[in-house]
Design a protein around this motif. Sequence first.
Motif, PDB file in Angstrom:
ATOM      1  N   THR A 188       0.693  -1.177   0.042  1.00 31.59           N
ATOM      2  CA  THR A 188       0.094  -0.214  -0.117  1.00 31.59           C
ATOM      3  C   THR A 188       0.889   1.118   0.161  1.00 31.59           C
ATOM      4  O   THR A 188       0.521   2.162  -0.598  1.00 31.59           O
ATOM      5  CB  THR A 188      -1.054  -0.045   1.326  1.00 31.59           C
ATOM      6  N   ARG A 189       1.864   1.100   0.771  1.00 29.23           N
ATOM      7  CA  ARG A 189       2.891   2.467   0.622  1.00 29.23           C
ATOM      8  C   ARG A 189       3.107   2.982  -0.573  1.00 29.23           C
ATOM      9  O   ARG A 189       3.062   3.969  -0.983  1.00 29.23           O
ATOM     10  CB  ARG A 189       4.054   2.190   1.789  1.00 29.23           C
ATOM     11  N   CYS A 196       0.384   4.257  -2.814  1.00 26.36           N
ATOM     12  CA  CYS A 196       0.159   5.521  -2.536  1.00 26.36           C
ATOM     13  C   CYS A 196       1.120   6.535  -2.745  1.00 26.36           C
ATOM     14  O   CYS A 196       0.587   7.845  -3.589  1.00 26.36           O
ATOM     15  CB  CYS A 196      -0.030   5.629  -1.026  1.00 26.36           C
ATOM     16  N   CYS A 248      -4.810   5.793   1.820  1.00 24.81           N
ATOM     17  CA  CYS A 248      -3.536   6.462   1.826  1.00 24.81           C
ATOM     18  C   CYS A 248      -3.719   7.743   2.955  1.00 24.81           C
ATOM     19  O   CYS A 248      -4.673   8.355   2.869  1.00 24.81           O
ATOM     20  CB  CYS A 248      -3.029   7.213   0.430  1.00 24.81           C
TER      21      CYS A 248
END
Length: 327
Positions: free
Chosen positions: A291-292, A295, A326
């Motif tokens: 996810t990091r 985003c 995010c």
Amino acid sequence: MIQQIARARRGLMVSSAVALAMVVSTPAAAQVDARLERIEAQLRALQRTVFPGGDERFFEPEITPQANNANTPTPGISSSAMTDVLSRISAIESQLARLTASTEVNENALSALTQRVAAMEAARTAAATPNPAPLQTPATGPATTPATQPATTPATTPAPAPSSSQPSGVIAVPGSAETGPSAERLAGVQSIAKPATGDMGEDEYTYGFRLWDAQYYPEAQQQLALFIERYPSHRLISYGRNLLGRAYLDAGDPRSAATHFFENYQSDKQGARAADSLLYLAESMIELEDTRRACIALAEFGDTYPALATGRLQSMYDGLKGRVTCN
């Protein structure tokens, strides 16, 4: 005096008759014609001497001025058999000369036509002889290095356009190293026609696009890698790198796809498909549950391409933002 002239005339006529008999016995037509002309000239000279001015007070001349006119026959004198023979020989020689000339013209024309037909046959045979490259099949897993040959045969033997649906029973990776690709898959790949527009770089890219569109993803990966290796400065290079990433992503390999998307974005941020690659990079990270990084890619896209974020790529951008949270 008149008696002497008459005797001389009779002697000359006898000599002429003897000479004519000798000439007639000669088998050569050319000698006959030449001697007859000489005798006629001598007789005309004798006539001018014996009968000056055509005086007919003493004897009627046997050769008159009209005798030289071929169109005005002399009464009582008919053409001899030899004259007829010579006339017929002359006509035959004239006809033979015309036939010889026509034959030579026809022979030359036939020779030229034969050479042209032979050249056309040789050119057609050379064009009809294919020189296909061997079909290369991918290994058990997708390759990240460029290939050295196209995945299928070249466009010298084009086939009908394929269906957009994936053939039944065909998985993303064609087959194992032991069994190789199935006959059905080989036939499907060979049915994809490679274009020949004259722009070799565009033809390589379009061929890779057709393989990807037909869902032959490993073959498309190989073909697009070949295009990128051979034509790194082509106007479609941004399209090629982006489509190569999509071929890996659609084949279920988001990690390899992310590598190609990132390379396309980093190579030329103003490229035609650099913004697309950035969004597909975010999608790849979402598939990898990173996810990091997803985003980061979405934020980079919004900052770098605000016009596209509200334009052509807005729906894709909004959809990806809805899949992740995010900070």
